[in-house]
Design a protein around this motif. Sequence first.
Motif, PDB file in Angstrom:
ATOM      1  N   PHE A  57     102.316 108.333  54.851  1.00  0.00           N
ATOM      2  CA  PHE A  57     103.678 107.837  54.624  1.00  0.00           C
ATOM      3  C   PHE A  57     104.615 108.291  55.741  1.00  0.00           C
ATOM      4  O   PHE A  57     105.463 107.516  56.224  1.00  0.00           O
ATOM      5  CB  PHE A  57     104.166 108.333  53.263  1.00  0.00           C
ATOM      6  CG  PHE A  57     105.586 107.963  52.942  1.00  0.00           C
ATOM      7  CD1 PHE A  57     105.963 106.645  52.781  1.00  0.00           C
ATOM      8  CD2 PHE A  57     106.555 108.946  52.802  1.00  0.00           C
ATOM      9  CE1 PHE A  57     107.280 106.297  52.484  1.00  0.00           C
ATOM     10  CE2 PHE A  57     107.869 108.618  52.508  1.00  0.00           C
ATOM     11  CZ  PHE A  57     108.233 107.293  52.349  1.00  0.00           C
ATOM     12  N   ALA A  58     104.462 109.541  56.165  1.00  0.00           N
ATOM     13  CA  ALA A  58     105.279 110.049  57.272  1.00  0.00           C
ATOM     14  C   ALA A  58     104.958 109.326  58.573  1.00  0.00           C
ATOM     15  O   ALA A  58     105.863 108.981  59.348  1.00  0.00           O
ATOM     16  CB  ALA A  58     105.051 111.549  57.437  1.00  0.00           C
ATOM     17  N   LEU A  59     103.675 109.086  58.822  1.00  0.00           N
ATOM     18  CA  LEU A  59     103.257 108.470  60.080  1.00  0.00           C
ATOM     19  C   LEU A  59     103.633 106.999  60.156  1.00  0.00           C
ATOM     20  O   LEU A  59     104.089 106.516  61.209  1.00  0.00           O
ATOM     21  CB  LEU A  59     101.742 108.640  60.252  1.00  0.00           C
ATOM     22  CG  LEU A  59     101.112 108.033  61.504  1.00  0.00           C
ATOM     23  CD1 LEU A  59     101.631 108.739  62.753  1.00  0.00           C
ATOM     24  CD2 LEU A  59      99.594 108.126  61.427  1.00  0.00           C
ATOM     25  N   LEU A  60     103.465 106.275  59.064  1.00  0.00           N
ATOM     26  CA  LEU A  60     103.604 104.820  59.095  1.00  0.00           C
ATOM     27  C   LEU A  60     104.973 104.320  58.656  1.00  0.00           C
ATOM     28  O   LEU A  60     105.346 103.190  58.990  1.00  0.00           O
ATOM     29  CB  LEU A  60     102.533 104.176  58.212  1.00  0.00           C
ATOM     30  CG  LEU A  60     101.075 104.494  58.584  1.00  0.00           C
ATOM     31  CD1 LEU A  60     100.132 103.859  57.584  1.00  0.00           C
ATOM     32  CD2 LEU A  60     100.777 104.030  59.993  1.00  0.00           C
ATOM     33  N   THR A  61     105.731 105.127  57.902  1.00  0.00           N
ATOM     34  CA  THR A  61     106.996 104.646  57.350  1.00  0.00           C
ATOM     35  C   THR A  61     108.192 105.465  57.818  1.00  0.00           C
ATOM     36  O   THR A  61     109.119 104.936  58.443  1.00  0.00           O
ATOM     37  CB  THR A  61     106.934 104.645  55.805  1.00  0.00           C
ATOM     38  OG1 THR A  61     105.812 103.869  55.378  1.00  0.00           O
ATOM     39  CG2 THR A  61     108.204 104.056  55.224  1.00  0.00           C
ATOM     40  N   VAL A  62     108.174 106.763  57.529  1.00  0.00           N
ATOM     41  CA  VAL A  62     109.348 107.589  57.829  1.00  0.00           C
ATOM     42  C   VAL A  62     109.549 107.728  59.334  1.00  0.00           C
ATOM     43  O   VAL A  62     110.681 107.598  59.839  1.00  0.00           O
ATOM     44  CB  VAL A  62     109.202 108.976  57.166  1.00  0.00           C
ATOM     45  CG1 VAL A  62     110.387 109.867  57.520  1.00  0.00           C
ATOM     46  CG2 VAL A  62     109.091 108.825  55.656  1.00  0.00           C
ATOM     47  N   GLY A  63     108.471 107.984  60.076  1.00  0.00           N
ATOM     48  CA  GLY A  63     108.595 108.133  61.528  1.00  0.00           C
ATOM     49  C   GLY A  63     109.180 106.902  62.196  1.00  0.00           C
ATOM     50  O   GLY A  63     110.176 107.011  62.950  1.00  0.00           O
ATOM     51  N   PRO A  64     108.617 105.721  61.962  1.00  0.00           N
ATOM     52  CA  PRO A  64     109.231 104.523  62.559  1.00  0.00           C
ATOM     53  C   PRO A  64     110.678 104.280  62.125  1.00  0.00           C
ATOM     54  O   PRO A  64     111.496 103.805  62.927  1.00  0.00           O
ATOM     55  CB  PRO A  64     108.313 103.396  62.068  1.00  0.00           C
ATOM     56  CG  PRO A  64     106.986 104.066  61.866  1.00  0.00           C
ATOM     57  CD  PRO A  64     107.313 105.428  61.360  1.00  0.00           C
TER      58      PRO A  64
END
Length: 493
Positions: free
Chosen positions: A315-322
């Motif tokens: 979730f952090a890599l694919l959603t929050v980061g972007p």
Amino acid sequence: MPASWIFLIVVVLAAAGYVLARGRAMASAGGDQRRLHSLPSYYGTNAAMAAAVPALGLLAIWLIAQPMVSDLYVSSGLPEAIQADAGERSLAMADVRRVADGLDYAVSQGAMTREEAANLSVSANDIRERLGAVGIALGSDVDETTLELAQQYRNLTNTGNTIRTVLVLLVALASFGAAYMMTAKDFRARNTVERAVLILLIAAACVAILTTIGIVFSLIFNTLDFFSRYPAAEFFLGTTWQPSFSGRGGGSELGFLPLIWGTLYISIIALAVAVPLGLFSAIYLSEYASKPVRSVVKPLLEVLAGIPTIVYGLFALLTVGPLLLSAFGNDGVLQLGWMSGGTAAMTAGLVMGIMLIPFVSSLSDDIINSVPQAMRDGSYGLGATQSETIRQVILPAALPGIVGAILLAASRAIGETMIVVLGAGAAASLSLNPFEAMTTVTAKIVSQLTGDGEFNSPETLVAFALGMTLFVITLALNVLALWIVRRYREQYE
């Protein structure tokens, strides 16, 4: 006989023992249960435990000890140069076990008889051909000594398995026989069963304690080994983390400060998210929410605690980061240029804070609910409103427990790995910018132990030094939290 079969046989024997001993007890009382010292189930349980516990205990000890003894005996046949190096010895014994497993597989496939697999006079080339016929390629690095030791290892293992089967079954039968012969109407079966259960509970507690001691000592010994190869001052005071697996530590800089800084920085961000949201949620659920709302909202909130951390990492890599990159990056909505990539301390901190919300909320909710109702009633009786009662009475009374919950959440955040690996990046830096990539102690422990370096090199052993340091930090936080919570309970219960 495989260990699983032995286990099933012992379980069946214990079940049969339960039925037979219970029937014998009733027969000795003439079928009148009132003449028995204990309930009939206690007599059956006593026989079942007598048949199962000693035998299964012996089986567990044997399964742990036999490979160790076999390795110790067979490794004495290795060349002295290999025996002197722990890493080389471990690799050599791994080859020996692999070849021994191949011999067993060849026998099971009919490519080799049991006598040929156990015969040390069979040539190495013949063994290679037989194993190759069933799809097992040994490779040219397996020499004559390895093949011979593999046969010895296999023979020793098979002999040990035979002895194990006989001894475990004999112990089960003997123990059951003794318990069955003692079964009579005047036998104090309940006292015996309760005493046996107490011993089992103590043994279970000892296993947990001994496991903890074993973990601590393994960390201590490997940490001391690391500091014998790398200066402690450079480790604890170094500001650069740049391991090199090329020269046994000669070109490595293993400074601890960038890692602990990243760990604490990300944990602070996570707590800045989790503590307000978790505490406000607890206040609402305990003081404002009706019972129907609480019965729905609280389980939904605690569902977050059951989500695997790898899912949070994705979730952090694919959603929050972007999302953060689109807001604070060079091409983002705000055109601030603070963020150059999706992996950053802020990304991992935000997601970790979401993960910790149910942890803080659940503990704080229990602590707030434990505040005596008399304190609320007294505040209302003096004319205070509900919000004033919460601010001036309930929260001050629950504050020590809430602080303990926050410290426990902090130790949970410090030990997190997967969210950091996927959300924060791998750069060890001392930057104050939360939108830059950082890493933590746990992430580097994983990276140092999953490389191709030798296990006895400083670059690998540093993982144990990192683990030991992190263990001391989290232990101190847990002790402080438990001390605060205990003091709170003594004051308000």
